[in-house]
Design a protein around this motif. Structure first.
Motif, short mmCIF file in Angstrom:
data_model
loop_
_atom_site.label_atom_id
_atom_site.label_comp_id
_atom_site.label_asym_id
_atom_site.label_seq_id
_atom_site.Cartn_x
_atom_site.Cartn_y
_atom_site.Cartn_z
N LEU A 167 0.83 -1.20 0.00
CA LEU A 167 0.00 0.00 0.00
C LEU A 167 0.87 1.26 0.00
O LEU A 167 1.73 1.42 0.86
N THR A 168 0.64 2.14 -0.98
CA THR A 168 1.41 3.39 -1.05
C THR A 168 0.56 4.62 -0.77
O THR A 168 1.09 5.67 -0.43
N SER A 169 -0.76 4.52 -0.92
CA SER A 169 -1.64 5.65 -0.59
C SER A 169 -3.03 5.12 -0.26
O SER A 169 -3.47 4.10 -0.79
N SER A 170 -3.71 5.82 0.65
CA SER A 170 -5.04 5.42 1.09
C SER A 170 -5.85 6.67 1.37
O SER A 170 -5.40 7.56 2.09
N GLU A 171 -7.05 6.74 0.76
CA GLU A 171 -7.87 7.94 0.94
C GLU A 171 -9.34 7.58 1.14
O GLU A 171 -9.94 6.87 0.32
N ASN A 172 -9.91 8.05 2.23
CA ASN A 172 -11.34 7.91 2.47
C ASN A 172 -12.03 9.06 1.75
O ASN A 172 -12.16 10.16 2.27
N VAL A 173 -12.48 8.82 0.54
CA VAL A 173 -13.05 9.86 -0.32
C VAL A 173 -14.34 10.41 0.27
O VAL A 173 -14.63 11.61 0.17
N TYR A 189 -16.98 0.91 -3.29
CA TYR A 189 -18.18 1.65 -3.63
C TYR A 189 -19.32 1.21 -2.71
O TYR A 189 -19.46 0.03 -2.39
N ARG A 190 -20.13 2.17 -2.32
CA ARG A 190 -21.29 1.89 -1.47
C ARG A 190 -22.56 2.01 -2.31
O ARG A 190 -22.97 3.12 -2.71
N ASP A 219 -21.97 10.57 -6.25
CA ASP A 219 -20.98 9.50 -6.40
C ASP A 219 -21.03 8.57 -5.20
O ASP A 219 -21.27 9.00 -4.06
N ASN A 220 -20.79 7.28 -5.44
CA ASN A 220 -20.81 6.32 -4.34
C ASN A 220 -19.43 5.74 -4.03
O ASN A 220 -19.32 4.75 -3.31
N LEU A 221 -18.37 6.36 -4.57
CA LEU A 221 -17.02 5.96 -4.22
C LEU A 221 -16.74 6.34 -2.76
O LEU A 221 -16.92 7.49 -2.36
N GLN A 222 -16.30 5.35 -1.98
CA GLN A 222 -16.06 5.58 -0.55
C GLN A 222 -14.58 5.67 -0.21
O GLN A 222 -14.16 6.50 0.60
N SER A 253 -12.51 2.85 6.29
CA SER A 253 -13.81 3.01 5.63
C SER A 253 -14.92 2.09 6.12
O SER A 253 -16.09 2.46 6.04
N ILE A 254 -14.60 0.90 6.64
CA ILE A 254 -15.62 -0.06 7.04
C ILE A 254 -15.71 -0.07 8.57
O ILE A 254 -14.71 -0.30 9.24
N SER A 255 -16.91 0.14 9.08
CA SER A 255 -17.04 0.32 10.54
C SER A 255 -17.51 -0.93 11.27
O SER A 255 -17.34 -1.02 12.48
#
Length: 214
Positions: free
Chosen positions: A23-29, A166-167, A174-177, A209-211
């Motif tokens: 993993l090099t980058s992670s973003e909660n859009v 995606y949610r 948009d539904n990108l999470q 992102s997932i709770s």
């Protein structure tokens, strides 16, 4: 007297890199964390063996977190990863997935392949060698012997992947999470590579992102 030694730096680099994350980058859009009841796992690949192993590995990692994931190859009648869907077809597909209980989709794509050259820094290794002094034939002193390892160049191929969550339950917009970027250098084992990727992916999703994971 104990004989101290210093591990050469380049060996330490190799040991550390062997267990490093892809993993090099992670973003909660979406800037939100949500519960998911059933997640479709899609690994887009023309290699069915790689696709099946990857999707199964992600599903397994999700299960360890108490999450319900289903591989897309098991849903071939519903999802065609080689098809280019129109906007209207995507709307229909989304409705079909939701009617079958899916509220999330994870999609992974290979987005680029690059040549790379890394410099592996050299280092020093010091050993304390006993010296014979006089006629006693005993080791009375120790003196250091240092060896130097030069820098080394390592070249190969780097594969850059992107995974997105995606949610489907999003009602508008948009539904990108979440989106993450991964880099894999010179994979030598398909099994090891997909398992490491799946582990990194699941950890990032649960963290960001997932709770409702364990």
């Amino acid at each position: 007297m104990k004989t101290p030694t210093i591990l050469p730096c380049f060996l330490l680099v190799l040991l550390l890199s062997s267990c490093s994350s892809y993993l090099t980058s992670s973003e909660n859009v979406s800037n939100a964390r949500n519960d998911y009841e059933k997640i479709l796992v899609v690994g887009r690949s023309k290699d069915n063996t790689a696709r099946i192993k990857f999707e199964n590995s992600v599903v397994s990692q999700l299960a360890e977190q108490g999450l319900n994931g289903i591989s897309s190859y098991a849903e071939n009648a519903m999802v065609d990863i080689n098809k280019k869907y129109s906007d209207s077809e995507l709307v229909t597909l989304k409705k079909r997935l939701m009617s079958n209980g899916y509220d999330g989709v994870i999609v992974t794509n290979l987005i680029n392949t690059e040549a790379y050259t890394d410099v592996v820094p050299g280092g020093t290794s010091t050993a304390y060698v006993p010296a014979r002094v006089g006629r006693f034939g005993r080791y009375l002193t120790y003196y250091p012997v240092t060896t130097w390892e030069p820098d080394q160049l390592k070249s190969g191929t780097k594969y850059i992947f992107e995974s997105s969550l995606y949610r489907l339950a999003e009602k508008a917009g948009d539904n990108l999470q979440w989106v993450g970027r991964f880099e894999v250098k010179d994979p030598s084992s398909l099994e090891k590579t997909v398992n490491n990727y799946a582990t990194d992916l699941t950890k990032a999703l649960v963290k960001n992102s997932i709770s409702n994971a364990n």
